[in-house]
Scaffold this motif. Structure first.
Motif, PDB file in Angstrom:
ATOM      1  N   TYR A 241       0.833  -1.197   0.000  1.00 34.53           N
ATOM      2  CA  TYR A 241       0.000   0.000   0.000  1.00 34.53           C
ATOM      3  C   TYR A 241       0.874   1.257   0.000  1.00 34.53           C
ATOM      4  O   TYR A 241       0.600   2.215  -0.719  1.00 34.53           O
ATOM      5  N   GLY A 242       1.925   1.238   0.798  1.00 36.94           N
ATOM      6  CA  GLY A 242       2.806   2.395   0.892  1.00 36.94           C
ATOM      7  C   GLY A 242       3.482   2.720  -0.425  1.00 36.94           C
ATOM      8  O   GLY A 242       3.640   3.902  -0.782  1.00 36.94           O
ATOM      9  N   ILE A 243       3.879   1.695  -1.169  1.00 39.01           N
ATOM     10  CA  ILE A 243       4.529   1.920  -2.468  1.00 39.01           C
ATOM     11  C   ILE A 243       3.541   2.553  -3.449  1.00 39.01           C
ATOM     12  O   ILE A 243       3.862   3.524  -4.153  1.00 39.01           O
ATOM     13  N   VAL A 244       2.319   2.010  -3.495  1.00 39.90           N
ATOM     14  CA  VAL A 244       1.311   2.544  -4.418  1.00 39.90           C
ATOM     15  C   VAL A 244       0.944   3.972  -4.039  1.00 39.90           C
ATOM     16  O   VAL A 244       0.795   4.844  -4.907  1.00 39.90           O
ATOM     17  N   LEU A 245       0.809   4.236  -2.744  1.00 43.04           N
ATOM     18  CA  LEU A 245       0.471   5.593  -2.310  1.00 43.04           C
ATOM     19  C   LEU A 245       1.578   6.577  -2.692  1.00 43.04           C
ATOM     20  O   LEU A 245       1.295   7.688  -3.182  1.00 43.04           O
ATOM     21  N   GLU A 246       2.816   6.190  -2.507  1.00 47.47           N
ATOM     22  CA  GLU A 246       3.934   7.058  -2.891  1.00 47.47           C
ATOM     23  C   GLU A 246       3.894   7.347  -4.391  1.00 47.47           C
ATOM     24  O   GLU A 246       4.081   8.492  -4.827  1.00 47.47           O
ATOM     25  N   ALA A 247       3.628   6.309  -5.191  1.00 51.27           N
ATOM     26  CA  ALA A 247       3.569   6.476  -6.639  1.00 51.27           C
ATOM     27  C   ALA A 247       2.399   7.365  -7.037  1.00 51.27           C
ATOM     28  O   ALA A 247       2.519   8.199  -7.954  1.00 51.27           O
ATOM     29  N   GLN A 248       1.280   7.213  -6.347  1.00 48.65           N
ATOM     30  CA  GLN A 248       0.095   8.005  -6.679  1.00 48.65           C
ATOM     31  C   GLN A 248       0.305   9.479  -6.336  1.00 48.65           C
ATOM     32  O   GLN A 248      -0.009  10.370  -7.134  1.00 48.65           O
ATOM     33  N   LEU A 249       0.844   9.743  -5.184  1.00 50.00           N
ATOM     34  CA  LEU A 249       1.105  11.120  -4.771  1.00 50.00           C
ATOM     35  C   LEU A 249       2.096  11.797  -5.714  1.00 50.00           C
ATOM     36  O   LEU A 249       1.936  12.969  -6.084  1.00 50.00           O
ATOM     37  N   VAL A 328      -3.514  -3.554  -4.899  1.00 46.13           N
ATOM     38  CA  VAL A 328      -3.819  -2.222  -4.371  1.00 46.13           C
ATOM     39  C   VAL A 328      -3.854  -1.256  -5.552  1.00 46.13           C
ATOM     40  O   VAL A 328      -2.952  -1.270  -6.399  1.00 46.13           O
ATOM     41  N   ARG A 329      -4.895  -0.432  -5.615  1.00 46.48           N
ATOM     42  CA  ARG A 329      -4.923   0.677  -6.549  1.00 46.48           C
ATOM     43  C   ARG A 329      -5.501   1.879  -5.817  1.00 46.48           C
ATOM     44  O   ARG A 329      -6.437   1.736  -5.019  1.00 46.48           O
TER      45      ARG A 329
END
Length: 355
Positions: A241-249, A328-329
Motif C-alpha cells: 500500500y505504501g509503495i502505491v500511495l507514494e507512486a500516486q502522490l 492495491v490501486r
C-alpha cells in the motif's frame, strides 16, 4: 454551446470540409445539448440541424435550442440525403471511429455524389469549459460521499455484490444519474484483477478490498479507486500500500500543463519499478474523462504526443497486482490547472483499516 460549435467550424475549415456529420452520442450531446439515444447532427458553416425521430422531437426542441430539429420518418439516411442535396454540399466529414462499416456503406449508397472524409472529434472535448467542470466536480462529490457512507456499511461476511449494490444505491440517492461504469469490487486474492467486477465472493477479515467506481451527473463522469483493509493490515499489506500511495502522490504532483502523458506515467511507474514491482503494474497511469469514462488524453507509456492543457481532467491511478495475493490501486480525478493540478477527489488516501 455556441463556443463549441465555433470550435467545430474552425476544425471543419482547417480540414476543408463543407459540413460535418456528428453521430457519436457524446459528441451529439457536446455540440447540441441533446441527450437522446437517436440523433445525428448536420453542421455547415451557416446552419445547425439535428435529425431525430418522433420519440425525441419534444426533448430535442427543449435541449438543442440552437438547432433546427428535423424529424425523419422513413430512414435517417434518406432524410440526410435530401438535406445534403438541397444544400449543395460536396465534402462532408463523418466520425470514422464510430460509424459501423455497414453504416458507412449506407451513407455511400445514399450519397454517391459526396466526398466523405473520416475524422475524429473527441479531441475537441479534451479541455473542459466551466459548465463541464462544474458537472464533473459534482459527480466527484457524489462518489466521495458514497464512499464515506460505504465505510460504515461494509462488513466481513458480505459479498462483493452486496457492497457494490449498496454503493451504487448511495450514489443514486445522492443525485447520480447512474454509475459511471460497472463497479469494480475485488477483495482478497481477487484484488489481483485490475478490473475485477463485483462477484459473489464473501469479504473476509484480513482482506484488502479494492473499490473502483464513479457517478454520472448531467452526463459527466467521475472515477475513484480506494483500497481498504478489513481489520488490521499485515506488514506485507502495509508495504504494498505504501509503495502505491507514494507512486500516486508523485503522479498527481507531476500533472501540469505542457507535459505529455508518458512523462507523468514515468514518474509513478519508476517508483513502483524501483521497489521491485514493475511487472505487476501493467496498465497506464490514467486517462481523461468527461462525457465518456475513458477519453483522451492518456497518461501512459505510449502517449508521447498529446500535451496536457489547462482544464483537462484526468485520473491518476497506479496499482500493484500480485497473483494469488491481491492488489492495491489508488485513484483520484484531477483538474489540470495553471499551478499544476487541482485534486478533485476528497476521499482519504491513507490506509483505512476497518475494525
Amino acid at each position: 454551446m455556441e463556443r463549441r460549435i465555433i470550435k467545430l467550424r474552425k476544425f471543419m475549415n482547417e480540414n476543408d470540409l463543407h459540413a460535418m456529420l456528428v453521430s457519436k452520442p457524446e459528441n451529439v450531446r457536446y455540440f447540441s445539448g441533446f441527450s437522446g439515444s437517436a440523433g445525428m447532427l448536420l453542421i455547415t458553416n451557416n446552419s445547425n440541424k439535428l435529425l431525430t425521430d418522433f420519440r425525441y422531437i419534444e426533448q430535442a426542441t427543449a435541449q438543442a435550442k440552437q438547432f433546427e430539429i428535423i424529424r425523419y420518418s422513413a430512414t435517417l439516411w434518406k432524410t440526410l440525403a435530401d438535406l445534403v442535396k438541397s444544400s449543395d454540399l460536396s465534402k462532408i466529414g463523418f466520425e470514422g471511429d464510430f460509424i459501423t462499416y455497414d453504416g458507412y456503406l449506407e451513407v455511400v449508397d445514399t450519397l454517391p455524389m459526396i466526398s466523405l472524409v473520416p475524422v475524429k472529434l473527441d479531441n475537441l472535448r479534451m479541455a473542459k469549459d466551466d459548465a463541464e467542470i462544474v458537472s464533473i466536480k459534482k459527480a466527484v462529490e457524489i462518489a466521495d460521499n458514497a464512499f464515506l457512507q460505504i465505510l460504515s456499511f461494509i462488513k466481513p461476511g458480505m459479498t462483493e455484490q452486496d457492497v457494490a449494490l449498496q454503493l451504487e444505491y448511495y450514489m443514486r440517492k445522492l443525485g447520480a444519474e447512474k454509475p459511471a461504469f460497472d463497479t469494480i469490487m475485488a477483495s482478497g486474492a481477487r484484488g489481483a484483477l485490475p478490473h475485477g467486477r463485483a462477484s459473489e465472493k464473501v469479504i473476509e477479515v484480513g482482506d484488502f478490498v479494492t473499490m473502483d467506481f464513479g457517478a454520472v451527473y448531467k452526463g459527466y463522469h467521475s472515477d475513484i479507486t480506494r483500497t481498504i483493509c478489513m481489520g488490521k493490515a499485515n506488514t506485507r499489506q502495509k508495504e504494498i500500500y505504501g509503495i502505491v500511495l507514494e507512486a500516486q502522490l508523485a503522479g498527481v504532483k507531476a500533472v501540469a500543463p505542457g507535459k505529455v502523458g508518458k512523462e507523468i506515467d514515468t514518474v509513478s511507474r519508476d517508483i513502483i519499478t524501483n521497489a521491485g514491482f514493475g511487472e505487476f503494474f501493467g496498465h497506464g497511469l490514467g486517462h481523461g474523462l468527461g462525457l465518456n469514462i475513458h477519453e483522451e488524453p492518456r497518461l501512459s507509456p505510449t502517449n508521447i504526443h498529446t500535451v496536457l492543457l489547462e482544464n483537462m481532467v484526468v485520473t491518476v491511478e497506479p496499482g500493484i497486482y500480485l497473483p494469488n495475493w491481491g492488489g492495491v490501486r489508488i485513484e483520484d480525478t484531477v483538474l489540470v490547472s495553471t499551478e499544476g493540478c487541482q485534486i478533485l477527489t476528497a476521499s482519504n488516501k491513507q490506509l483505512i483499516e476497518l475494525d
